[in-house]
Motif scaffolding. Structure first.
Motif, PDB file in Angstrom:
ATOM      1  N   ASP A 254       0.820  -1.219   0.000  1.00 17.25           N
ATOM      2  CA  ASP A 254       0.000   0.000   0.000  1.00 17.25           C
ATOM      3  C   ASP A 254       0.850   1.264   0.000  1.00 17.25           C
ATOM      4  OD1 ASP A 254      -2.396  -1.314  -0.070  1.00 17.25           O
ATOM      5  OD2 ASP A 254      -2.923  -0.981   2.029  1.00 17.25           O
ATOM      6  N   THR A 258       0.093   4.116  -3.012  1.00 18.84           N
ATOM      7  CA  THR A 258      -1.128   4.487  -2.300  1.00 18.84           C
ATOM      8  C   THR A 258      -2.245   4.943  -3.240  1.00 18.84           C
ATOM      9  OG1 THR A 258       0.238   5.158  -0.432  1.00 18.84           O
ATOM     10  CG2 THR A 258      -2.052   5.916  -0.437  1.00 18.84           C
ATOM     11  N   SER A 479       0.288  -2.805   6.993  1.00 16.88           N
ATOM     12  CA  SER A 479      -0.750  -2.755   5.955  1.00 16.88           C
ATOM     13  C   SER A 479      -0.956  -4.114   5.275  1.00 16.88           C
ATOM     14  CB  SER A 479      -0.405  -1.689   4.920  1.00 16.88           C
ATOM     15  OG  SER A 479       0.839  -1.973   4.289  1.00 16.88           O
ATOM     16  N   ASN A 483      -4.245  -6.384   5.473  1.00 14.51           N
ATOM     17  CA  ASN A 483      -4.936  -6.687   4.218  1.00 14.51           C
ATOM     18  C   ASN A 483      -5.128  -8.192   4.035  1.00 14.51           C
ATOM     19  OD1 ASN A 483      -5.085  -3.977   3.589  1.00 14.51           O
ATOM     20  ND2 ASN A 483      -3.288  -4.002   2.243  1.00 14.51           N
TER      21      ASN A 483
END
Length: 499
Positions: A254, A258, A479, A483
């Motif tokens: 990420d 982004t 992240s 996820n």
């Protein structure tokens, strides 16, 4: 004779399973994983298999018979393992429920898939799906039944097979989200004259959702060339099909992309769970190499820390004899120690005599040339100080993880876009060739720039920052970790909904 056997399940002892009644939803998702039959795709698929199995999935991993044959043959040549067998047997000893099967791609094992590239990929589009369909039809009757299909994004058939057998349709994208987005929006590129036009525009592209300004020369090679080849047709079909996927998982992070990832998530569920390394990086218990690996460690052990340039152009793309000769001379001119992985077919399958005459004598003390090696083992060796790379995404992630800055020499497909990130966005490497033709003087100059002096220190400083970003993403609460948790929960919810 073409092999008509649809598939073979490799016999292997499975972990003890609780009694399972037909019609019940098993508490663990059972996923088929099917990578594209190229080394650069098999490796991240193997890492994804172990990652998902570690997170409660049952996995049936499927290689083509050709890929399986190459891997097991190379294992035998490297370690004198018995040819054949299950490449996940060691991984399963840790309690992971990973089964293994092979499927024919429709061509005999002796067929040269590299030399007959177009014929092979026509078969992957028109013949291979029927064999996969038959395999899936058998596996949905296994214990417990398969309920997820995890297929490489470049396959064109996943949505039809998933729909036929009521499977959760998961597309695994092994590359950058930026590359995914460029392919996803080919219609915009075509509409604006940057693709599939006789007189293509050369100005900066600013209209792709979530993508900052990008030069046409930084797009993938297939978006810069004649759009009538079999590979172009595969890409077009695959990116029409991926829009029907229930979920897309990607080997990216990420924090590195982004805006691009946020834009893609507006279209469908897109999970960045990279870098997808095995938990045992830099070593893995699962064999993925398709060639016998040379042990470079004894030679590297004799060299000072950070003094050796590693050179490799990957497992698939070819280059010209001219470029190989200029790189060979440039390596000598640079006066830097080097390990050079030179596949016998790097120029073509039928031309293997491409180095300058007497080159072995020129490099007697400074260079080691091998046909193949364990790249992650070499990159993680303290003697390595730089990497002259074709910019495959696996190679870039491995180089970042090993804190090794890069010289970029892209050859094909996503490698041109990957170069942009390395050189312009991350500032952890240099572009090898600023002109159309490589010269030995430029090769030597770029090597010295990467390996010596202030610029070398700057690259090392920046790459440590990017490595830290990868570490943070994988850490608990990072992240990629979050996820992956969210992906597992969403897949389980989708399975319950389907049943």
């Amino acid at each position: 004779m073409i092999n008509n056997r649809p598939y073979q399940e490799i016999e292997a002892k499975q972990p003890n399973k609780p009694p399972y009644k037909m019609g019940e939803i098993h508490p663990k998702p059972h996923a088929i994983l099917l990578p594209y039959p190229l080394q650069g795709h098999v490796i991240p698929f193997v890492h994804l298999a172990t990652k998902l199995a570690s997170n409660g999935f049952i996995i049936t991993f499927v290689n083509t018979e050709s890929i399986h044959h190459q891997i097991t043959k190379s294992r035998f040549q490297s370690n004198h393992h018995e040819e054949g067998g299950d490449i996940f047997s060691e991984a399963r000893k840790s309690g992971l429920d990973i089964r293994y099967a092979t499927v024919t791609d429709g061509f005999p094992l002796g067929f040269d898939r590299s030399l007959n590239h177009d014929q092979f990929f026509e078969g992957i589009v028109h013949v291979f799906p029927a064999h996969v369909d038959e395999l899936v039809g058998k596996l949905v009757q296994s214990d417990p039944p398969v309920n997820c299909l995890v297929v490489d994004t470049f396959y064109v058939f996943s949505s039809s097979i998933a729909k036929k057998y009521n499977l959760v349709n998961i597309s695994f994208w092994t590359e950058l989200a930026l590359v995914f987005s460029l392919y996803y929006h080919m219609d915009l590129l075509r509409k604006n004259g940057h693709y599939d036009h006789f007189d293509k525009r050369e100005d900066i592209i600013t209209y792709i959702p979530g993508v900052e300004a990008i030069k046409p020369s930084d797009m993938t090679s297939y978006l810069q060339t004649d759009p009538t080849t079999i590979v172009h047709r595969i890409i077009a079909k695959a990116f029409a099909d991926v829009r029907k996927a229930d979920f897309v998982v990607s080997n990216t992070i990420d924090e590195l992309e982004t805006q691009t990832i946020s834009a893609l998530q507006k279209n469908q569920p897109f999970y960045s769970i990279g870098p997808i390394f095995s938990s045992g990086f830099p070593t893995s218990s699962v064999a993925t190499s398709m060639w016998s690996e040379s042990d470079c460690a004894p030679w590297l052990d004799t060299k000072p820390e950070g003094s050796v340039l590693y050179v490799s152009f990957g497992s698939y793309a070819h280059t010209s004899k001219h470029d190989i000769v200029e790189i060979a001379h440039g390596l000598v001119l640079s006066q830097v120690n080097f390990v050079w992985v030179l596949r016998p077919d790097i120029v073509s399958s039928d031309e293997t005599d491409y180095l300058p005459t007497g080159y072995d004598r020129l490099i007697e003390y400074c260079g080691l040339i091998v046909p193949w090696c364990s790249q992650i083992s070499v990159l993680s060796h303290p003697a390595i100080g730089g990497f002259l790379t074709h910019c495959g995404w696996n190679s870039i992630l491995e180089s970042i993880w090993s804190n090794v800055p890069m010289i970029c020499y892209p050859l094909l497909t996503d490698q041109f876009t990957n170069r942009k990130l390395v050189v312009e966005d991350f500032k952890i490497g240099v572009n090898l060739c600023d002109k159309r033709s490589i010269t030995r003087e430029e090769v030597a100059e770029k090597i010295k720039r990467l390996m010596c002096g202030k610029s070398s220190n700057d690259f090392r400083k920046e790459i440590k920052k990017v490595r830290k970003t990868l570490e943070n993403a994988l850490a608990i609460g990072g992240s990629s970790h979050k996820n992956l948790d969210r992906f597992v929960k969403d897949v389980k919810a989708k399975i319950r909904k389907n049943h």
